[in-house]
Design an enzyme around this catalytic site. Sequence first.
Site: not given
Ligand code: PLP
Ligand code: SF4
Length: 376
Positions: A119-120, A123, A132, A136, A139, A141, A300, A337, A344
């Site tokens: 995405r960035y 990184r 997990c 949570c 979550c 994701r 989110d 985000d 972010k």
């Molecule tokens: C949050 C995130 C990162 C890391 O972002 P930082 O601002 O460096 O913590 C990298 N990739 C994805 C897809 C993210 O959601």
């Molecule tokens: S936030 Fe989502 S991915 Fe992270 S530990 Fe909790 S359930 Fe698992």
Amino acid sequence: MLNTDNSWHESLKNRITSLPGLIEALKEYDTGITGTYSPAKELELWLAENPEGRRFCLPFAVTRYYLGLAFRAGLQEADRLAVLRQAIPSAKEYSFTPDELKDPLGENKYSPCSRFIHRYPDRALILTADSCGVFCRHCFRRGFSGQLSGALKPGELSEICSYIEEHPEINEILLSGGDPLTLSDSRILEIVRSIKDVRSDIVIRICSRMPVVLPSRITPEFTAMLSEFSGIWMVTHFNTSPEVSAEAAAAVKEMIKAGVPVLNQTVLLRGVNDSSEQLARLFRALLSAGVKPYYLFQGDLARGTSHLRVPLEKSLEIAAELRTMVSGMAMPKFAVDLPGGGGKVTLPDGCEIIRKENNYYYFRGTDDREYSYPAD
Ligand SMILES: *Cc1c(COP(=O)(O)O)cnc(C)c1O
Ligand code: SF4
């Protein structure tokens, strides 16, 4: 305090994953919880709303260790509930608001290969495991976590490594999921080694909630394995001060001793940590344990999480209060985000609120386009 064996495997396997199992486990504790929230009432509602075959977007799982945290002696009711609300599903998870999205961060379009999100520019993130310790309830994701895609396959890993090789602008790899520490040490070693073989200088960020939900996962074997490498960081996910237990603090200390600095991300959650006093306690406890609070996230727009989201207006107030209460070291970056792929952005400084209109805040995303987020 730290296990010298691999009993964490058993603890993970024996975590509670069913409603009858949870009811049974709660019997062990004094469940005479009064006030506006009771796990028993929540479970009743869940049953009533849960005709056969209907599932939550996110499965249910809680470790016995994490459930036990809620019932430790001397805990105030608010702290007890702060733990339970993160783990026990609510019938409210069946309600979606129009703002909520299946892919809240719009990540699908940033996935050049399977289980990889770039995405960035500098990184990228690997979805290493889909399981997990605790699922949570907030979550974001949930489109991936617990959805039975299993562990990263060797073929997927080699494809990702080739991509990293072809993209020298990538300096940091996040191991995420799910929780990468649900994988065995040997699988984690394979992933870390494969990435380091491509680029020895690359930074690896392990994103895990295991120090919070199953600290016995941080074994001497695991930390010894990581100490062989350099440039490995850990980012944990503590949301409330009772989670910073003696066991969790010891686990973190072992990571630090192995040369792995530990940072933390907190998500603002309604009825869990939505007061500046609670968050100040958390951040001070983290700092004492050697953990740097890194991010404080606005929730989110994941589907079925509206009951846990703090209205953005209130979040902005809490963040402003916090800044006057804790040191710069204890203060994380407050960020959102942006829904739909805006990335972010930090709040309120570093990001301009363009306007507020029809009960929405409008922001400039990192791609210079406009994004909105509901004000309440
Ligand atoms: C949050 C995130 C990162 C890391 O972002 P930082 O601002 O460096 O913590 C990298 N990739 C994805 C897809 C993210 O959601
Ligand atoms: S936030 Fe989502 S991915 Fe992270 S530990 Fe909790 S359930 Fe698992």
